[in-house]
Write a protein that holds these residues in place. Sequence first.
Motif, PDB file in Angstrom:
ATOM      1  N   MET A 145      37.559 121.384  16.595  1.00 18.13           N
ATOM      2  CA  MET A 145      38.684 120.790  18.758  1.00 18.13           C
ATOM      3  C   MET A 145      37.638 119.410  17.801  1.00 18.13           C
ATOM      4  O   MET A 145      36.512 118.283  17.554  1.00 18.13           O
ATOM      5  CB  MET A 145      38.073 121.550  19.205  1.00 18.13           C
ATOM      6  CG  MET A 145      37.883 120.954  20.474  1.00 18.13           C
ATOM      7  SD  MET A 145      37.327 121.481  21.796  1.00 18.13           S
ATOM      8  CE  MET A 145      38.823 122.614  22.249  1.00 18.13           C
ATOM      9  N   ARG A 146      38.683 118.573  17.917  1.00 13.01           N
ATOM     10  CA  ARG A 146      39.015 116.855  18.311  1.00 13.01           C
ATOM     11  C   ARG A 146      38.362 116.296  19.256  1.00 13.01           C
ATOM     12  O   ARG A 146      39.585 116.593  21.052  1.00 13.01           O
ATOM     13  CB  ARG A 146      39.992 116.163  17.726  1.00 13.01           C
ATOM     14  CG  ARG A 146      40.189 116.778  16.341  1.00 13.01           C
ATOM     15  CD  ARG A 146      41.773 115.866  15.937  1.00 13.01           C
ATOM     16  NE  ARG A 146      42.394 117.266  16.804  1.00 13.01           N
ATOM     17  CZ  ARG A 146      43.805 117.009  16.481  1.00 13.01           C
ATOM     18  NH1 ARG A 146      44.501 116.016  15.506  1.00 13.01           N
ATOM     19  NH2 ARG A 146      44.614 117.520  17.387  1.00 13.01           N
ATOM     20  N   ALA A 147      37.150 115.860  20.071  1.00  9.06           N
ATOM     21  CA  ALA A 147      36.960 115.210  21.223  1.00  9.06           C
ATOM     22  C   ALA A 147      36.564 113.687  21.523  1.00  9.06           C
ATOM     23  O   ALA A 147      35.825 113.124  20.129  1.00  9.06           O
ATOM     24  CB  ALA A 147      36.181 116.173  21.841  1.00  9.06           C
ATOM     25  N   LEU A 149      26.677 118.243  21.393  1.00  8.92           N
ATOM     26  CA  LEU A 149      28.266 117.930  21.492  1.00  8.92           C
ATOM     27  C   LEU A 149      28.821 118.036  20.076  1.00  8.92           C
ATOM     28  O   LEU A 149      30.212 118.872  19.501  1.00  8.92           O
ATOM     29  CB  LEU A 149      29.191 117.409  22.643  1.00  8.92           C
ATOM     30  CG  LEU A 149      28.731 117.568  23.706  1.00  8.92           C
ATOM     31  CD1 LEU A 149      28.568 116.515  24.327  1.00  8.92           C
ATOM     32  CD2 LEU A 149      29.259 119.050  24.144  1.00  8.92           C
ATOM     33  N   ALA A 150      28.394 117.180  19.022  1.00  5.46           N
ATOM     34  CA  ALA A 150      28.527 116.893  18.271  1.00  5.46           C
ATOM     35  C   ALA A 150      29.020 118.298  16.760  1.00  5.46           C
ATOM     36  O   ALA A 150      29.460 118.171  15.490  1.00  5.46           O
ATOM     37  CB  ALA A 150      28.140 115.975  16.946  1.00  5.46           C
ATOM     38  N   SER A 151      27.885 118.725  17.056  1.00  7.92           N
ATOM     39  CA  SER A 151      27.460 120.001  16.122  1.00  7.92           C
ATOM     40  C   SER A 151      28.233 121.004  16.572  1.00  7.92           C
ATOM     41  O   SER A 151      28.627 122.323  15.133  1.00  7.92           O
ATOM     42  CB  SER A 151      26.203 120.355  16.779  1.00  7.92           C
ATOM     43  OG  SER A 151      25.977 121.846  18.175  1.00  7.92           O
ATOM     44  N   GLU A 152      29.125 121.246  18.091  1.00  5.48           N
ATOM     45  CA  GLU A 152      30.389 122.339  17.890  1.00  5.48           C
ATOM     46  C   GLU A 152      31.855 121.245  18.010  1.00  5.48           C
ATOM     47  O   GLU A 152      32.713 122.616  17.751  1.00  5.48           O
ATOM     48  CB  GLU A 152      30.152 122.378  19.202  1.00  5.48           C
ATOM     49  CG  GLU A 152      29.226 123.280  19.280  1.00  5.48           C
ATOM     50  CD  GLU A 152      28.563 124.711  18.897  1.00  5.48           C
ATOM     51  OE1 GLU A 152      29.607 125.596  18.604  1.00  5.48           O
ATOM     52  OE2 GLU A 152      27.310 125.182  18.325  1.00  5.48           O
ATOM     53  N   MET A 153      31.197 120.765  17.159  1.00  2.00           N
ATOM     54  CA  MET A 153      33.224 119.722  17.342  1.00  2.00           C
ATOM     55  C   MET A 153      32.972 118.462  16.480  1.00  2.00           C
ATOM     56  O   MET A 153      32.121 117.836  16.346  1.00  2.00           O
ATOM     57  CB  MET A 153      33.999 119.486  18.883  1.00  2.00           C
ATOM     58  CG  MET A 153      32.956 118.568  19.368  1.00  2.00           C
ATOM     59  SD  MET A 153      33.429 118.770  21.406  1.00  2.00           S
ATOM     60  CE  MET A 153      33.219 119.893  22.010  1.00  2.00           C
ATOM     61  N   LYS A 154      34.607 117.974  16.190  1.00  2.00           N
ATOM     62  CA  LYS A 154      34.629 116.272  15.850  1.00  2.00           C
ATOM     63  C   LYS A 154      34.426 115.797  16.713  1.00  2.00           C
ATOM     64  O   LYS A 154      36.011 115.897  17.659  1.00  2.00           O
ATOM     65  CB  LYS A 154      35.951 116.300  15.109  1.00  2.00           C
ATOM     66  CG  LYS A 154      35.946 115.538  14.301  1.00  2.00           C
ATOM     67  CD  LYS A 154      37.095 115.518  13.660  1.00  2.00           C
ATOM     68  CE  LYS A 154      37.433 113.993  12.786  1.00  2.00           C
ATOM     69  NZ  LYS A 154      38.740 114.145  11.862  1.00  2.00           N
ATOM     70  N   LEU A 155      33.541 115.031  16.985  1.00  2.00           N
ATOM     71  CA  LEU A 155      33.192 113.856  17.495  1.00  2.00           C
ATOM     72  C   LEU A 155      33.157 112.738  17.980  1.00  2.00           C
ATOM     73  O   LEU A 155      32.539 112.048  16.584  1.00  2.00           O
ATOM     74  CB  LEU A 155      32.067 114.835  18.738  1.00  2.00           C
ATOM     75  CG  LEU A 155      32.288 113.791  20.071  1.00  2.00           C
ATOM     76  CD1 LEU A 155      32.979 114.510  21.653  1.00  2.00           C
ATOM     77  CD2 LEU A 155      29.926 114.215  21.004  1.00  2.00           C
ATOM     78  N   LEU A 189      33.687 126.580  26.448  1.00  3.84           N
ATOM     79  CA  LEU A 189      34.887 126.423  25.079  1.00  3.84           C
ATOM     80  C   LEU A 189      34.678 127.465  23.754  1.00  3.84           C
ATOM     81  O   LEU A 189      35.841 127.827  23.514  1.00  3.84           O
ATOM     82  CB  LEU A 189      34.038 125.318  23.463  1.00  3.84           C
ATOM     83  CG  LEU A 189      34.216 123.790  24.904  1.00  3.84           C
ATOM     84  CD1 LEU A 189      33.285 122.950  23.711  1.00  3.84           C
ATOM     85  CD2 LEU A 189      35.910 123.204  24.843  1.00  3.84           C
ATOM     86  N   ARG A 190      33.459 128.035  24.143  1.00  2.00           N
ATOM     87  CA  ARG A 190      33.618 129.437  22.910  1.00  2.00           C
ATOM     88  C   ARG A 190      33.970 130.150  23.004  1.00  2.00           C
ATOM     89  O   ARG A 190      34.735 130.748  22.507  1.00  2.00           O
ATOM     90  CB  ARG A 190      32.090 130.227  22.525  1.00  2.00           C
ATOM     91  CG  ARG A 190      31.447 128.506  21.396  1.00  2.00           C
ATOM     92  CD  ARG A 190      29.496 129.455  21.436  1.00  2.00           C
ATOM     93  NE  ARG A 190      28.498 128.515  20.752  1.00  2.00           N
ATOM     94  CZ  ARG A 190      27.760 127.845  21.640  1.00  2.00           C
ATOM     95  NH1 ARG A 190      27.586 128.210  22.941  1.00  2.00           N
ATOM     96  NH2 ARG A 190      27.087 126.836  21.188  1.00  2.00           N
ATOM     97  N   GLU A 191      34.233 130.820  24.454  1.00  2.00           N
ATOM     98  CA  GLU A 191      35.319 131.755  25.285  1.00  2.00           C
ATOM     99  C   GLU A 191      35.936 131.742  25.443  1.00  2.00           C
ATOM    100  O   GLU A 191      37.139 132.136  26.502  1.00  2.00           O
ATOM    101  CB  GLU A 191      34.145 132.151  26.383  1.00  2.00           C
ATOM    102  CG  GLU A 191      32.981 133.062  25.862  1.00  2.00           C
ATOM    103  CD  GLU A 191      31.354 132.539  27.486  1.00  2.00           C
ATOM    104  OE1 GLU A 191      32.561 133.086  28.023  1.00  2.00           O
ATOM    105  OE2 GLU A 191      30.302 133.123  27.130  1.00  2.00           O
ATOM    106  N   ARG A 192      36.456 130.163  25.163  1.00  2.00           N
ATOM    107  CA  ARG A 192      37.858 129.457  25.580  1.00  2.00           C
ATOM    108  C   ARG A 192      38.134 129.438  27.378  1.00  2.00           C
ATOM    109  O   ARG A 192      39.003 130.392  28.008  1.00  2.00           O
ATOM    110  CB  ARG A 192      39.796 130.194  24.943  1.00  2.00           C
ATOM    111  CG  ARG A 192      38.811 130.291  23.751  1.00  2.00           C
ATOM    112  CD  ARG A 192      40.089 131.364  22.757  1.00  2.00           C
ATOM    113  NE  ARG A 192      39.792 130.330  21.405  1.00  2.00           N
ATOM    114  CZ  ARG A 192      40.698 129.864  20.563  1.00  2.00           C
ATOM    115  NH1 ARG A 192      40.923 128.672  21.315  1.00  2.00           N
ATOM    116  NH2 ARG A 192      40.221 129.699  19.480  1.00  2.00           N
ATOM    117  N   ARG A 193      37.201 129.198  28.119  1.00  2.00           N
ATOM    118  CA  ARG A 193      37.562 129.118  29.579  1.00  2.00           C
ATOM    119  C   ARG A 193      37.971 128.381  29.966  1.00  2.00           C
ATOM    120  O   ARG A 193      37.268 127.182  29.483  1.00  2.00           O
ATOM    121  CB  ARG A 193      35.825 129.722  30.048  1.00  2.00           C
ATOM    122  CG  ARG A 193      35.521 130.905  29.923  1.00  2.00           C
ATOM    123  CD  ARG A 193      34.901 131.386  30.719  1.00  2.00           C
ATOM    124  NE  ARG A 193      33.597 130.071  30.818  1.00  2.00           N
ATOM    125  CZ  ARG A 193      31.942 130.458  30.442  1.00  2.00           C
ATOM    126  NH1 ARG A 193      31.830 130.676  29.551  1.00  2.00           N
ATOM    127  NH2 ARG A 193      31.461 129.082  30.858  1.00  2.00           N
TER     128      ARG A 193
END
Length: 322
Positions: free
Chosen positions: A1-3, A26-32, A120-124
Motif C-alpha cells: 500500500m502506498r500512503a 506505519l512505514a513498517s507496514e506500507m510504502k510511506l 488495515l490488516r483486517e481491511r476494515r
Amino acid sequence: MRALLVANPAATTTSARVRDVLIHALASEMKLEAVTTEYRGHARDLGRRAAQGGDVDLVVALGGDGTVNEVVNGLLHEGPDPDRLPGLAVVPGGSTNVFARALGLPNDAVEATGALLDALRERRERTVGLGLASGAPGTEDESVPERWFTFCAGFGFDAGVVGRVEQQRERGKRSTHALYVRQLLRQFLEEPNRRHGMVTLERPGADPVTDLVLSIVCNTSPWTYLGNRPLYASPEASFDTALDVLGLSRLSTPAIARYATQLLTSSPERGPHGKHAVSLHDLTDFTLHSKAPLPFQMDGDHLGLRTSVRFTGVRRALRVIV
C-alpha cells in the motif's frame, strides 16, 4: 500500500519523538511518504495532490480536527468519489479530536496507530457522509468558496466562542477545555442578540425557523467533548445520514443555565430540548440567513463573518479506515 502521512508539527498532544515512533510503525507496514505541514492550508494542498496524482492509496492525517478538515478538503477538491479517491486514516493529535473519536478510534495517538494497523490488516473501512457549506445564491456571500466539514459547523454564538479561542491561541495561550469554557462565558456576557436571535433557517417544503441565536449543524454525534465527557447537541446525527441542526432562540441567563445543564447531561438518547430549542434531523439542503454578519465556524476553525450559508448533507462522501 502506498500512503501519504500528513503531520501537523503544532499538534497539541504529540511531540516530535512520538511522531517519529508513529511514522516508523506505519512505514513498517506500507510504502510511506511522511510530510510535515509548514503553513496554514498545507495539509489541504497535500490532500489535493494525493487525490490528483493517482499513486496514493491512503492519506493519514496526524493532527487535530483542523488538520483532518484540511486533508478532507484537499481530497474532495474535485468532489466526492469514494471508489476512486484515496482512503483517509486519522491519528488524533489535537486537544479534542472529535472526528477521530466519533469514528470510534482511541484518543491516544499511539493506541490509534495500533488500531489503524489492525484495521488495515483486517481491511476494515466505512464510507461516511460529510457536510458541505457554500455561499447562498443571491446573497453577498454567493461567491464564497465551498468547503467540506467532517463533524460540525456553527453560525452565530458558538462560532463566536471559537473565534475568541483562536484569538487567545494567537496570543500564545494553550488550547485547553478550560480556555473554551472561559471564552464561552465571555461570549455569553457580551452577546448583543442573546434574547432575540438574528438567524433564520430556510429549507425546501417547510416553514422557516426564525430568530435563532445559536445554530449548530452536526454531521455526527457527539457534537464535541468536554475532557472525556461527550456532549450531544444532536443525538440522532450520524455519518450514515445527512445533517442535523440544533437551534436556540433565546440565551437569557435562565435559558443558558438550562441548556448548558442539558448539554452536560446529554446522552445518545436525548439532547437539549425545550420551548426555545428546535432540533431537525437528516436535512440534505438548507440555508442559514442572518440580518447582520455573524461569526461562522467549521470543525472548530473560525472562518470569519457571514450573512448567509448554504448547507448540503452528502451521504457516502469519503472512505475512511476504521
